[in-house]
Design a protein around this motif. Structure first.
Motif, short mmCIF file in Angstrom:
data_model
loop_
_atom_site.label_atom_id
_atom_site.label_comp_id
_atom_site.label_asym_id
_atom_site.label_seq_id
_atom_site.Cartn_x
_atom_site.Cartn_y
_atom_site.Cartn_z
N ARG A 1 14.75 47.83 -9.68
CA ARG A 1 15.58 46.62 -9.85
C ARG A 1 17.03 47.00 -10.15
NH1 ARG A 1 11.02 44.87 -12.63
NH2 ARG A 1 11.96 45.23 -14.68
N VAL A 2 17.21 47.97 -11.03
CA VAL A 2 18.56 48.42 -11.35
C VAL A 2 19.25 48.93 -10.08
CG1 VAL A 2 19.91 50.17 -12.57
CG2 VAL A 2 18.06 48.98 -13.76
N ALA A 3 18.53 49.75 -9.31
CA ALA A 3 19.11 50.33 -8.09
C ALA A 3 19.43 49.27 -7.04
CB ALA A 3 18.15 51.37 -7.51
N VAL A 4 18.58 48.27 -6.91
CA VAL A 4 18.82 47.20 -5.92
C VAL A 4 20.06 46.40 -6.30
CG1 VAL A 4 17.97 44.96 -5.11
CG2 VAL A 4 16.47 46.95 -5.05
N ARG A 5 20.25 46.15 -7.59
CA ARG A 5 21.43 45.38 -8.02
C ARG A 5 22.73 46.11 -7.69
NH1 ARG A 5 19.87 42.82 -13.96
NH2 ARG A 5 18.03 41.67 -13.27
N ARG B 1 13.14 53.93 -21.57
CA ARG B 1 13.51 52.81 -20.71
C ARG B 1 15.02 52.78 -20.48
NH1 ARG B 1 11.09 47.45 -19.99
NH2 ARG B 1 12.66 46.05 -19.12
N THR B 2 15.78 52.88 -21.55
CA THR B 2 17.24 52.86 -21.44
C THR B 2 17.75 54.08 -20.67
OG1 THR B 2 17.44 51.66 -23.53
CG2 THR B 2 19.41 52.78 -22.74
N TRP B 3 17.18 55.24 -20.97
CA TRP B 3 17.61 56.47 -20.30
C TRP B 3 17.37 56.38 -18.79
CZ3 TRP B 3 15.29 60.63 -17.65
CH2 TRP B 3 16.08 61.78 -17.54
N LEU B 4 16.20 55.91 -18.40
CA LEU B 4 15.89 55.78 -16.97
C LEU B 4 16.78 54.74 -16.31
CD1 LEU B 4 11.99 55.93 -17.08
CD2 LEU B 4 13.52 57.66 -16.12
N SER B 5 17.07 53.65 -17.03
CA SER B 5 17.93 52.60 -16.49
C SER B 5 19.33 53.13 -16.21
CB SER B 5 18.01 51.43 -17.48
OG SER B 5 18.96 50.47 -17.06
N MET B 6 19.88 53.89 -17.15
CA MET B 6 21.23 54.42 -16.97
C MET B 6 21.26 55.51 -15.91
SD MET B 6 22.63 54.39 -20.92
CE MET B 6 24.35 54.57 -20.42
N LEU B 7 20.19 56.31 -15.83
CA LEU B 7 20.13 57.33 -14.79
C LEU B 7 20.05 56.67 -13.41
CD1 LEU B 7 19.91 60.27 -13.95
CD2 LEU B 7 17.44 60.15 -14.38
N ALA B 8 19.25 55.60 -13.31
CA ALA B 8 19.15 54.87 -12.04
C ALA B 8 20.50 54.28 -11.64
CB ALA B 8 18.11 53.75 -12.16
N HIS B 9 21.22 53.78 -12.64
CA HIS B 9 22.53 53.20 -12.37
C HIS B 9 23.48 54.25 -11.81
CE1 HIS B 9 26.66 52.01 -13.52
NE2 HIS B 9 26.27 50.85 -13.08
#
Length: 202
Positions: A43-47, A81-89
């Motif tokens: 989801r992060v990557a798609v945005r 969760r936060t770490w993966l989200s920021m890495l994906a971003h």
């Protein structure tokens, strides 16, 4: 067996256990993390990329990095969760920048083949969207980390500012203030510059 993850609050103990198992090369731990957070990463990557296919590539890169370099995550400094989200971003922004460079090079090559300018239609809407997305996420990357974390949790991980405060271990008022400050800075960064002709009264 997949370790259950509370969708509202993070469980540092679970993150630490996953991390320990990943360091020891436990493939089932990677599968459990992917089950828990794969959807979030996509989801992060798609945005950012506006491309489901690119988001899948980004997700593969993110979890490949987690598998090959699990020590890069420190459970004492924040949730998985936060770490993966920021890495994906970060990975997604890299993808958008790479696409922009490829498109720019392609346009330059195409222009070199034509001596007469092409009076065709304007830029493709997808390209414009991606350029806007790049501007947004570049501005986001320039925020202080404390503000960037709250924005990530609120807009990419679907947290309220109260949930973000719990996850980051800060007072609710601090989380709310950081979020407001971040949004104000983003608005200033993305605002169109004043038209000099209007300033001169032209």
């Amino acid at each position: 067996m997949v370790v259950p993850v509370d969708p509202t609050l993070e469980k540092p103990a679970v993150d630490a256990e996953w991390h320990r198992r990943l360091v020891y090369g436990d493939e089932t731990a990677l599968a459990e993390v992917y089950t828990a957070y794969g959807g979030l990463v996509r989801r992060v990557a798609v945005r950012v990329t506006r491309s489901p296919a690119a988001a899948e590539d980004v997700a593969q890169e993110v979890f490949a990095q987690l598998w090959s370099r699990p020590y890069a995550f420190d459970a004492r400094r924040g949730s998985l969760r936060t770490w993966l989200s920021m890495l994906a971003h970060r990975r997604a922004v890299d993808w958008v920048r790479s696409e922009a460079r490829h498109r720019k090079d392609a346009r330059a090559d195409d222009s070199a083949l034509h001596t007469i300018p092409d009076a065709g239609p304007g830029p493709d809407e997808t390209v414009v969207d991606r350029e806007r997305s790049l501007l947004l996420h570049t501005a986001l990357a320039e925020l202080p980390q404390s503000q960037r974390e709250v924005v990530h949790l609120a807009y990419f991980a679907g947290r309220t500012y109260r949930q973000a405060a719990v996850e980051l271990g800060i007072p609710e008022g601090t989380a709310k203030t950081r979020l407001r400050s971040a949004l104000r800075k983003l608005a200033e960064s993305l605002a169109d510059p004043p038209d000099p002709t209007l300033e001169r009264g032209a």
